[in-house]
Design a protein around this motif. Sequence first.
Motif, PDB file in Angstrom:
ATOM      1  N   ILE A   7       0.834  -1.206   0.000  1.00 46.74           N
ATOM      2  CA  ILE A   7       0.000   0.000   0.000  1.00 46.74           C
ATOM      3  C   ILE A   7       0.865   1.251   0.000  1.00 46.74           C
ATOM      4  N   THR A   8       1.948   1.237   0.750  1.00 43.11           N
ATOM      5  CA  THR A   8       2.857   2.384   0.772  1.00 43.11           C
ATOM      6  C   THR A   8       3.485   2.613  -0.595  1.00 43.11           C
ATOM      7  N   ALA A   9       3.877   1.559  -1.264  1.00 45.69           N
ATOM      8  CA  ALA A   9       4.477   1.697  -2.594  1.00 45.69           C
ATOM      9  C   ALA A   9       3.470   2.248  -3.595  1.00 45.69           C
ATOM     10  N   VAL A  10       2.239   1.778  -3.529  1.00 48.73           N
ATOM     11  CA  VAL A  10       1.200   2.263  -4.447  1.00 48.73           C
ATOM     12  C   VAL A  10       0.928   3.743  -4.198  1.00 48.73           C
ATOM     13  N   VAL A  13       3.642   6.085  -5.521  1.00 43.81           N
ATOM     14  CA  VAL A  13       3.513   6.346  -6.961  1.00 43.81           C
ATOM     15  C   VAL A  13       2.430   7.392  -7.213  1.00 43.81           C
ATOM     16  N   LEU A  14       1.285   7.249  -6.547  1.00 40.23           N
ATOM     17  CA  LEU A  14       0.201   8.214  -6.737  1.00 40.23           C
ATOM     18  C   LEU A  14       0.601   9.621  -6.287  1.00 40.23           C
ATOM     19  N   ILE A  15       1.279   9.712  -5.162  1.00 40.68           N
ATOM     20  CA  ILE A  15       1.700  11.020  -4.651  1.00 40.68           C
ATOM     21  C   ILE A  15       2.715  11.666  -5.583  1.00 40.68           C
ATOM     22  N   THR A  16       3.685  10.903  -6.049  1.00 37.86           N
ATOM     23  CA  THR A  16       4.674  11.496  -6.960  1.00 37.86           C
ATOM     24  C   THR A  16       4.032  11.899  -8.280  1.00 37.86           C
ATOM     25  N   GLU A  17       3.011  11.176  -8.723  1.00 32.60           N
ATOM     26  CA  GLU A  17       2.301  11.564  -9.945  1.00 32.60           C
ATOM     27  C   GLU A  17       1.545  12.874  -9.738  1.00 32.60           C
ATOM     28  N   ILE A  18       0.958  13.058  -8.580  1.00 35.44           N
ATOM     29  CA  ILE A  18       0.265  14.313  -8.279  1.00 35.44           C
ATOM     30  C   ILE A  18       1.249  15.476  -8.229  1.00 35.44           C
ATOM     31  N   ALA A  48      11.042  11.267 -11.107  1.00 41.03           N
ATOM     32  CA  ALA A  48      10.618  10.891  -9.755  1.00 41.03           C
ATOM     33  C   ALA A  48       9.484   9.877  -9.814  1.00 41.03           C
ATOM     34  N   VAL A  49       8.542  10.066 -10.725  1.00 43.54           N
ATOM     35  CA  VAL A  49       7.449   9.103 -10.899  1.00 43.54           C
ATOM     36  C   VAL A  49       7.999   7.764 -11.384  1.00 43.54           C
ATOM     37  N   LEU A  50       8.945   7.814 -12.307  1.00 44.61           N
ATOM     38  CA  LEU A  50       9.553   6.581 -12.810  1.00 44.61           C
ATOM     39  C   LEU A  50      10.229   5.804 -11.690  1.00 44.61           C
ATOM     40  N   PHE A  51      11.017   6.482 -10.863  1.00 52.56           N
ATOM     41  CA  PHE A  51      11.701   5.804  -9.767  1.00 52.56           C
ATOM     42  C   PHE A  51      10.710   5.252  -8.737  1.00 52.56           C
ATOM     43  N   ALA A  52       9.645   5.986  -8.461  1.00 51.37           N
ATOM     44  CA  ALA A  52       8.627   5.484  -7.540  1.00 51.37           C
ATOM     45  C   ALA A  52       7.953   4.245  -8.114  1.00 51.37           C
ATOM     46  N   SER A  53       7.726   4.232  -9.421  1.00 55.57           N
ATOM     47  CA  SER A  53       7.125   3.069 -10.064  1.00 55.57           C
ATOM     48  C   SER A  53       8.056   1.863 -10.035  1.00 55.57           C
TER      49      SER A  53
END
Length: 69
Positions: A7-10, A13-18, A48-53
């Motif tokens: 859940i934290t990983a998901v 990703v959502l937070i970095t996309e925002i 940043a979104v790529l690395f979070a993904s």
Amino acid sequence: MEWLFIITAVFLVLITEIVNSAIEYTVDLVTGDYHILARYAKDIAAAAVLFASIYAVIVGMVILIPYVV
């Protein structure tokens, strides 16, 4: 505990996309024409979104592969 990591990983990703979207809209608002620094700001936010993904995929693999195998 495993679900907490997933859940934290998901949500990471959502937070970095925002944040990425906010940076892109702000850059578009401030700069009317092409500027190299605006491009860098957008590219870094996208990275940043790529690395979070990538992090989310790694977490998912570490947790879920033992169940599949």
